[in-house]
Motif scaffolding. Structure first.
Motif, PDB file in Angstrom:
ATOM      1  N   VAL A  99       0.946  -1.126   0.111  1.00  0.00           N
ATOM      2  CA  VAL A  99      -0.090   0.171   0.065  1.00  0.00           C
ATOM      3  C   VAL A  99       1.007   1.117  -0.029  1.00  0.00           C
ATOM      4  O   VAL A  99       2.114   1.288   0.496  1.00  0.00           O
ATOM      5  CB  VAL A  99      -0.962   0.212   1.300  1.00  0.00           C
ATOM      6  CG1 VAL A  99      -1.780  -1.085   1.295  1.00  0.00           C
ATOM      7  CG2 VAL A  99      -0.198   0.248   2.481  1.00  0.00           C
ATOM      8  N   SER A 100       0.348   2.321  -0.469  1.00  0.00           N
ATOM      9  CA  SER A 100       1.093   3.780  -0.222  1.00  0.00           C
ATOM     10  C   SER A 100       2.520   3.541  -1.185  1.00  0.00           C
ATOM     11  O   SER A 100       3.541   3.926  -0.662  1.00  0.00           O
ATOM     12  CB  SER A 100       1.211   4.247   1.100  1.00  0.00           C
ATOM     13  OG  SER A 100       0.060   4.206   1.733  1.00  0.00           O
ATOM     14  N   LEU A 101       2.309   3.119  -2.300  1.00  0.00           N
ATOM     15  CA  LEU A 101       3.420   2.788  -3.215  1.00  0.00           C
ATOM     16  C   LEU A 101       4.025   4.021  -3.531  1.00  0.00           C
ATOM     17  O   LEU A 101       3.591   5.135  -3.587  1.00  0.00           O
ATOM     18  CB  LEU A 101       3.120   2.059  -4.348  1.00  0.00           C
ATOM     19  CG  LEU A 101       2.899   0.634  -4.555  1.00  0.00           C
ATOM     20  CD1 LEU A 101       1.865   0.130  -5.421  1.00  0.00           C
ATOM     21  CD2 LEU A 101       4.144  -0.126  -4.539  1.00  0.00           C
ATOM     22  N   LYS A 102       5.477   4.041  -3.424  1.00  0.00           N
ATOM     23  CA  LYS A 102       6.353   5.228  -3.478  1.00  0.00           C
ATOM     24  C   LYS A 102       7.109   4.879  -4.827  1.00  0.00           C
ATOM     25  O   LYS A 102       7.472   3.867  -5.057  1.00  0.00           O
ATOM     26  CB  LYS A 102       7.319   5.350  -2.394  1.00  0.00           C
ATOM     27  CG  LYS A 102       6.643   5.271  -0.988  1.00  0.00           C
ATOM     28  CD  LYS A 102       7.401   5.625   0.133  1.00  0.00           C
ATOM     29  CE  LYS A 102       6.678   5.615   1.400  1.00  0.00           C
ATOM     30  NZ  LYS A 102       7.731   5.807   2.526  1.00  0.00           N
ATOM     31  N   PRO A 103       7.717   6.042  -5.320  1.00  0.00           N
ATOM     32  CA  PRO A 103       8.563   5.833  -6.560  1.00  0.00           C
ATOM     33  C   PRO A 103       9.858   4.825  -6.283  1.00  0.00           C
ATOM     34  O   PRO A 103      10.179   4.117  -7.037  1.00  0.00           O
ATOM     35  CB  PRO A 103       9.217   7.056  -6.985  1.00  0.00           C
ATOM     36  CG  PRO A 103       7.857   7.798  -6.635  1.00  0.00           C
ATOM     37  CD  PRO A 103       7.410   7.355  -5.189  1.00  0.00           C
ATOM     38  N   GLU A 104      10.294   4.994  -5.045  1.00  0.00           N
ATOM     39  CA  GLU A 104      11.378   4.075  -4.599  1.00  0.00           C
ATOM     40  C   GLU A 104      11.178   2.769  -4.394  1.00  0.00           C
ATOM     41  O   GLU A 104      11.795   1.900  -4.001  1.00  0.00           O
ATOM     42  CB  GLU A 104      12.033   4.617  -3.385  1.00  0.00           C
ATOM     43  CG  GLU A 104      11.032   5.070  -2.232  1.00  0.00           C
ATOM     44  CD  GLU A 104      10.629   6.348  -2.099  1.00  0.00           C
ATOM     45  OE1 GLU A 104      10.508   6.927  -3.213  1.00  0.00           O
ATOM     46  OE2 GLU A 104      10.589   6.877  -0.850  1.00  0.00           O
ATOM     47  N   ASP A 105       9.686   2.286  -4.515  1.00  0.00           N
ATOM     48  CA  ASP A 105       9.393   0.850  -4.478  1.00  0.00           C
ATOM     49  C   ASP A 105       9.439   0.344  -5.899  1.00  0.00           C
ATOM     50  O   ASP A 105       9.198  -0.827  -5.931  1.00  0.00           O
ATOM     51  CB  ASP A 105       7.861   0.672  -4.082  1.00  0.00           C
ATOM     52  CG  ASP A 105       7.781   1.002  -2.652  1.00  0.00           C
ATOM     53  OD1 ASP A 105       6.685   1.554  -2.345  1.00  0.00           O
ATOM     54  OD2 ASP A 105       8.661   0.813  -1.701  1.00  0.00           O
TER      55      ASP A 105
END
Length: 121
Positions: free
Chosen positions: A82-88
């Motif tokens: 959840v709450s994916l970030k570009p760094e994922d």
């Protein structure tokens, strides 16, 4: 042994994703399973693992956003993000049969082919 990962794709920051890994040829019920990821230009890292009796463990960098689970009846392990970030953004790999607790790739006997997760900002 085959570990077939799926569920990756292109998503926007803040969205959620669930990765699946279907295992075959492995005594799934009795094996620890894990999810690793490798971002471009970075080393592969263990983000989550789950014991045969369902106890999860997470890397500090993803704790609170990643949830690993397993369905013994389906021989499948999941990774909810959840709450994916570009760094994922990374290729996510499913692994099975942990041989040691050292956080290195060689600690795991089996690897899936990986599924790419791309997070746009």
């Amino acid at each position: 042994v085959q570990l077939q990962a799926s569920g990756g794709g292109l998503v926007q920051a803040g969205e959620s994703l669930r990765l699946s890994c279907a295992a075959s040829g492995i005594n799934f019920r009795y094996k620890a399973m894990g999810w690793w990821r490798q971002a471009p230009g970075k080393q592969r890292e263990l983000v989550a693992s789950i014991t045969s009796d369902g106890n999860p463990k997470y890397a500090d960098s993803v704790a609170g956003r990643f949830t690993i689970s397993r369905d013994v009846a389906k021989s499948t392990v999941y990774l909810q993000i959840v709450s994916l970030k570009p760094e994922d953004t990374a290729v996510y790999y499913c692994t099975g049969d942990r041989r040691s607790y050292r956080p290195v790739p060689s600690s795991w006997s089996y690897w899936g082919q990986g599924t790419l997760v791309t997070v746009s900002s």
